[in-house]
Design a protein around this motif. Structure first.
Motif, PDB file in Angstrom:
ATOM      1  N   GLN A 168      51.634  35.351  62.919  1.00  0.00           N
ATOM      2  CA  GLN A 168      51.276  36.449  62.119  1.00  0.00           C
ATOM      3  C   GLN A 168      52.103  37.519  62.439  1.00  0.00           C
ATOM      4  O   GLN A 168      52.469  37.977  63.369  1.00  0.00           O
ATOM      5  N   ASP A 169      52.490  38.140  60.958  1.00  0.00           N
ATOM      6  CA  ASP A 169      53.652  39.119  60.950  1.00  0.00           C
ATOM      7  C   ASP A 169      52.798  40.577  61.486  1.00  0.00           C
ATOM      8  O   ASP A 169      51.602  40.575  61.502  1.00  0.00           O
ATOM      9  N   PHE A 170      53.812  41.505  61.651  1.00  0.00           N
ATOM     10  CA  PHE A 170      53.274  42.846  61.717  1.00  0.00           C
ATOM     11  C   PHE A 170      52.378  43.420  60.524  1.00  0.00           C
ATOM     12  O   PHE A 170      51.895  44.662  60.865  1.00  0.00           O
ATOM     13  N   GLY A 171      52.453  42.905  59.407  1.00  0.00           N
ATOM     14  CA  GLY A 171      51.608  43.581  58.287  1.00  0.00           C
ATOM     15  C   GLY A 171      50.441  42.707  58.054  1.00  0.00           C
ATOM     16  O   GLY A 171      49.421  43.025  57.204  1.00  0.00           O
ATOM     17  N   GLY A 172      49.967  41.659  59.277  1.00  0.00           N
ATOM     18  CA  GLY A 172      48.897  40.841  59.241  1.00  0.00           C
ATOM     19  C   GLY A 172      48.617  39.568  58.361  1.00  0.00           C
ATOM     20  O   GLY A 172      47.756  38.938  58.125  1.00  0.00           O
ATOM     21  N   ARG A 173      49.986  39.364  57.661  1.00  0.00           N
ATOM     22  CA  ARG A 173      49.977  38.342  57.123  1.00  0.00           C
ATOM     23  C   ARG A 173      50.394  36.907  57.911  1.00  0.00           C
ATOM     24  O   ARG A 173      50.975  36.881  58.805  1.00  0.00           O
ATOM     25  N   THR A 174      49.693  35.657  57.778  1.00  0.00           N
ATOM     26  CA  THR A 174      50.036  34.513  58.500  1.00  0.00           C
ATOM     27  C   THR A 174      50.642  33.744  57.486  1.00  0.00           C
ATOM     28  O   THR A 174      50.767  33.470  56.425  1.00  0.00           O
ATOM     29  N   LYS A 175      52.013  33.299  58.231  1.00  0.00           N
ATOM     30  CA  LYS A 175      53.071  32.436  57.473  1.00  0.00           C
ATOM     31  C   LYS A 175      53.658  31.565  58.474  1.00  0.00           C
ATOM     32  O   LYS A 175      53.572  31.557  59.589  1.00  0.00           O
ATOM     33  N   PRO A 176      54.292  30.788  57.935  1.00  0.00           N
ATOM     34  CA  PRO A 176      55.209  29.747  58.888  1.00  0.00           C
ATOM     35  C   PRO A 176      56.474  30.402  59.562  1.00  0.00           C
ATOM     36  O   PRO A 176      56.847  31.361  58.843  1.00  0.00           O
ATOM     37  N   ILE A 177      56.502  29.931  60.571  1.00  0.00           N
ATOM     38  CA  ILE A 177      57.680  30.533  61.369  1.00  0.00           C
ATOM     39  C   ILE A 177      59.132  30.465  60.656  1.00  0.00           C
ATOM     40  O   ILE A 177      59.963  31.019  60.951  1.00  0.00           O
ATOM     41  N   HIS A 178      59.150  29.348  59.677  1.00  0.00           N
ATOM     42  CA  HIS A 178      60.471  29.188  59.056  1.00  0.00           C
ATOM     43  C   HIS A 178      60.478  30.513  58.032  1.00  0.00           C
ATOM     44  O   HIS A 178      61.713  31.089  57.885  1.00  0.00           O
ATOM     45  N   THR A 179      59.575  31.076  57.623  1.00  0.00           N
ATOM     46  CA  THR A 179      59.608  32.198  56.777  1.00  0.00           C
ATOM     47  C   THR A 179      60.084  33.555  57.678  1.00  0.00           C
ATOM     48  O   THR A 179      61.015  34.333  57.369  1.00  0.00           O
TER      49      THR A 179
END
Length: 948
Positions: A415-426
């Protein structure tokens, strides 16, 4: 009579007025930038002369309709389109003089029935000896940047009262009180006094000024006005929803009850794009109180809405009718091109409209790194073993062998600091590219580097991997001035002090337009140090969902363990510790013996924990795979050079065929069209995939809109002008150069969440239409350049040798017709898109036009291209050259609308804040080069356009 006809029935006068109008609007946007919104309104938007300009333009349009007798020539579509502007202007005038805008502030559990105006007034109230009262209010244009003096005389009880205002000062108080000097003359006596205003509030008792003379009492006050409603609104509950793990609002809503006398309470839920209509007023969700216990509603009463919307409807119908009207300009140009055997027009349009913008997050300053590190100095098991540093070449080689582990790690969610869940690849791709400015480094992919930095920070802090540009910066750090990269440890002294701290502070205080290469590099390197710090401390690795955290925030490993301990859930803490420790030990085992089995098991366990605890914040495996594919192959970047190469090759083939009088073989055209169509399909699939991954339409930020503009450009070629080789070349080149600019580095390709106001189907329509127009107008720019190049080739020295003048002239005329058709489509899309944006704004916050810089420059662009399209009515000679030059120069207004507003002006649509960034040198060179090119082409400008 001739003078009246010239002033009110002349096309030249209409075009002149449009040019004056566009110029005034452009000047106003810069006044707003430097002197504030109030100054722009005073000098331009609210000025009497600007209202006269509106009226004059309306009368001119009516006069031209009467004298042109368009109905007798069966120009019904044109009549409908152009009359729509008259209706829109009338509707805007009604709103301007009879409409109302204000704000209502509500607290939970409380009711209110007053609206405060957006305008500030000076209130004067006079009470006579008999107790009678008369009062007036004077609108003011006074703030921190403008102090427009007031000098007026009013009558109270048949006695003159003169007011003259003077200097302005501001007290250093929580309310930000303004103090305005004023002179009041009443009953032959002068009063030197002060008028007070407390911020943006209505006047309070403490701010009222009281004067007395001969039993007359004068009260002076300054502030917003309060208008009472015949009903009340009670705020039952205010709801604020944030994106998971973020402070960014996802949506907010007000549950209200309308209280109107003896009528039963009427319950309604107000939120973005869901408006309460009651009692002739519209209530919109605008903002909320800082403590999240209150709501701010914008309110309007707009009697001009109905005629304005009728005008918008007439506009859209007129646009559609004109495209298919057999007597219209568009199809007439198509018939002309058929006679030239140059083009057959495919009238097909398939645009899709859907959702939108994006969010970024701030990083801590590197100057705070020591403070943060001392708060959590043992972020990974390896970091405590400073005396056992790995052999770096061996470690790098071992990481190369960890390709299968890296692929598994890629799919772990974060989970990035903007609250979006994404793969670690990104995440790894974003951070490592930021640090190294490369897609791979030391023959390692971003995920392998990311793993190394997470688990072996001491070693990686010594590796020179942070890109720099300035030799002076390297000299300050004491490293080789000729090396491109520095190590993380290079920016810290032996005592741990951040060497660049003072330089960073000085650079940030300097106007961006005046920063030199060194200062820019200092800021860039400081940002890279921040990114690296987040990786080394493990704070970026928010991989553990926790339902007990506020707003479903995911936690990085040590934070998750500490949270479990604080809950008293020792079993959970033990499990998390074992999993992360197992991953660290598995990494060590892999480096030592190339056995990654334990690390694989640990990742499987992390994946299990995420699936058990992630809930609604998880994303599907298909979406993860799709996002990784987008990151890996970056189809839009891959399309750049095929677009450019095909366009250039096709252009020179066509040019050669013109010079040699050898018509292009149909087979050659078919090959190039097929190749470009395949690129178009790939481009479309790439946009669709990004849409699927981001869950919103792929035109939500600057980067995505560039992808969409490129798509619109190639669409204009392969769909609308598919039989024209030069149009295909121009559209392909425009698509390629747009994608090239999108990947220069100053645009953020990151996928982010949407802010609440942008979650509207109206915005989807508005952005898709108006952004598509940029693609068509960009095609006009390219066709204009090609036409000017043909004018250069018309030189007698060249054509006499090759006997090609007739063929070049034929190509110029065909290009001019093609350019005009593309411009008609572009202008129609720009106009419809801009006014649909007005509908969206009115449905979102109750105002379809607010003179924001972005919408104003879109209006200016409409004016610019309207003038260019109507030049044929006023230019009697050399029209093809004039039209080509205008289509090239006119595109500068689009560039200003798209780029200039974002980076150099202020407003709701601006991406950049603070001082403007410097204009790049290549932009200056390009502009100068274009004007020189036009000057060279003008030597051979004598060519007339046949009547179409």
């Amino acid at each position: 009579m001739q003078l009246l006809k010239t002033l009110f029935c002349s096309m030249k006068m209409v075009l002149l007025l449009i040019a004056l109008y566009a110029t005034a609007c452009g000047i106003a946007t810069f006044i707003e930038k430097f002197d504030g919104t109030l100054a722009a309104r005073f000098w331009v938007y609210d000025a009497f002369w600007f209202e006269i300009l509106h009226l004059w333009l309306t009368l001119c349009l009516i006069g031209c309709f009467i004298t042109s007798k368009a109905w007798q020539r069966k120009k019904y579509a044109s009549l409908l389109l152009h009359s729509s502007f008259i209706v829109i202007i009338i509707g805007a005038g009604i709103t301007r003089y009879y409409g109302f805008e204000g704000l209502m502030s509500l607290r939970e559990g409380e009711s209110a029935n007053t609206i405060t105006t957006n305008t500030h007034y000076i209130f004067i109230q006079v009470k006579n000896p008999q107790g009678e009262v008369e009062h007036i209010r004077i609108p003011t244009y006074i703030d921190d940047k403008i102090n427009r003096p007031i000098k007026q005389t009013f009558s109270f009880f048949d006695k003159p009262l003169e007011i003259a205002t003077g200097s302005l000062s501001r007290e250093d108080s929580p309310m930000g009180r303004y103090v305005l000097q004023a002179n009041i003359k009443f009953l032959d006596k002068d009063f030197e006094t002060l008028i007070l205003r407390d911020g943006d509030s209505t006047p309070s008792k403490e701010s009222i000024t009281l004067l007395r003379e001969d039993d007359y009492t004068i009260l002076l006050a300054w502030g917003t006005d309060a208008i009472a409603l015949s009903f009340s609104l009670k705020l039952l509950n205010f709801e604020l929803e944030r994106y998971p793990g973020s402070h960014s609002p996802a949506s907010y809503a007000s549950q209200v009850a309308v209280l109107d006398g003896d009528k039963p309470p009427f319950l309604f839920r107000i939120f973005m794009n869901n408006v309460l209509d009651y009692g002739g007023y519209r209530f919109f969700q605008s903002s909320y109180h800082p403590d999240e216990k209150g709501s701010i509603l914008s309110v309007n009463n707009d009697p001009g809405k109905t005629p304005t919307y009728i005008g918008y409807t007439m506009l859209i119908l007129g646009v559609l009718w004109l495209l298919f009207d057999k007597n219209g300009r568009f199809l007439s140009l198509g018939r002309f091109l058929k006679t030239q055997q140059f083009l057959s027009i495919a009238l097909f349009c398939a645009f899709s409209f859907f959702t939108l913008p994006t969010h970024t997050y701030a990083l801590p300053n590197a100057s705070n790194a020591d403070e943060i590190a001392t708060q959590d100095s043992s972020f990974t098991p390896k970091q405590a073993q400073n005396e056992n540093l790995q052999d770096i070449p061996t470690m790098i080689q071992s990481l190369k062998n960890a390709s299968s582990l890296a692929k598994q790690f890629d799919k772990i969610l974060v989970q990035d600091f903007g609250g979006r869940t994404k793969p670690i690849h990104t995440l790894a791709d974003e951070y490592i590219h930021k640090l190294t400015q490369k897609s791979t480094f030391l023959d390692l992919n971003p995920t392998q580097i990311f793993l190394g930095m997470i688990f072996y920070p001491q070693e990686w802090q010594t590796i020179q991997m942070i890109a720099t540009k300035s030799p002076k910066l390297r000299q300050i750090l004491g490293v080789d001035e000729n090396q491109k990269y520095i190590a993380y440890v290079d920016v810290f002294s032996p005592k741990g002090q951040y060497i660049l701290q003072n330089y960073v502070e000085a650079a940030n205080l300097k106007n961006p337009a005046l920063r030199d290469t060194f200062e820019k590099d200092v800021i860039s390197v400081d940002e890279k140090i921040n990114y690296a710090f987040l990786i080394y401390t493990g704070q970026v690795l928010r991989i553990f969902p926790d339902s007990k955290t506020p707003n479903n925030q995911w936690l990085y490993p040590l934070e998750a363990i500490s949270s479990a301990v604080a809950e008293g859930n020792m079993q959970k803490a033990k499990t998390l510790m074992q999993v992360y420790k197992g991953f660290a030990e598995g990494m060590q085992m892999g480096l030592d013996s190339n056995n990654w089995q334990e690390a694989h098991k640990a990742l499987e366990e992390i994946d299990r924990i995420q699936k058990e605890n992630g809930g609604a914040t998880l994303i599907s495996e298909t979406k993860v795979d799709s996002e990784i594919w987008l990151n890996t192959y970056n189809p839009f970047h891959q399309l750049t050079y095929p677009y450019l190469i095909l366009s250039i090759v096709l252009f020179f083939i066509v040019l050669y065929s013109i010079i040699k009088n050898a018509p292009l073989k149909p087979r050659t055209h078919k090959i190039f069209y097929t190749l470009l169509f395949l690129l178009f399909v790939l481009h479309t699939c790439g946009l669709a995939l990004r849409w699927y991954v981001s869950e919103h339409a792929p035109w939500s930020n600057a980067y995505e809109s560039m992808l969409y503009i490129a798509w619109a450009a190639i669409t204009s070629g392969v769909v609308f002008f598919r039989h024209s080789n030069l149009a295909l070349s121009a559209s392909s080149f425009m698509a390629g150069i747009t994608l090239f600019v999108a990947h220069l580095g100053f645009m953020d390709p990151q996928i982010g969440n949407l802010v609440p106001v942008l979650k509207s189907y109206w915005l989807n329509i508005h952005v898709s239409v108006i952004t598509a127009s940029y693609g068509f107008l960009g095609l006009c720019f390219m066709l204009g350049l090609i036409t000017l190049f043909m004018f250069v080739l018309r030189s007698d020295k060249f054509t006499q040798k090759n006997n090609t003048k007739e063929r070049i002239d034929s190509s110029i005329l065909s290009l001019s017709a093609l350019n005009e058709m593309a411009m008609i489509l572009g202008l129609f899309l720009l106009t419809v898109g801009n006014f649909l944006g007005g509908v969206w704004a009115n449905e979102s916050w109750g105002r379809y036009w607010g003179w924001d810089s972005k919408e104003t420059w879109a209006l200016i662009s409409i004016g610019v291209y309207a003038i260019i399209l109507h030049l044929r009515f006023v230019v009697k000679t050399n029209l093809p050259f004039v039209f080509a030059s205008a289509s090239v120069v006119g595109f500068f207004s689009v560039l200003m609308t798209y780029f200039g507003v974002n980076f150099y002006l202020s407003g709701m649509h601006s991406y950049a804040a603070g001082d403007p960034v410097p204009v790049p040198l290549w932009v200056k060179i390009m502009v100068i080069g274009i004007f020189v090119f036009i000057l060279v082409a003008s030597r051979n400008r004598k060519l007339e356009m046949p009547k179409i």
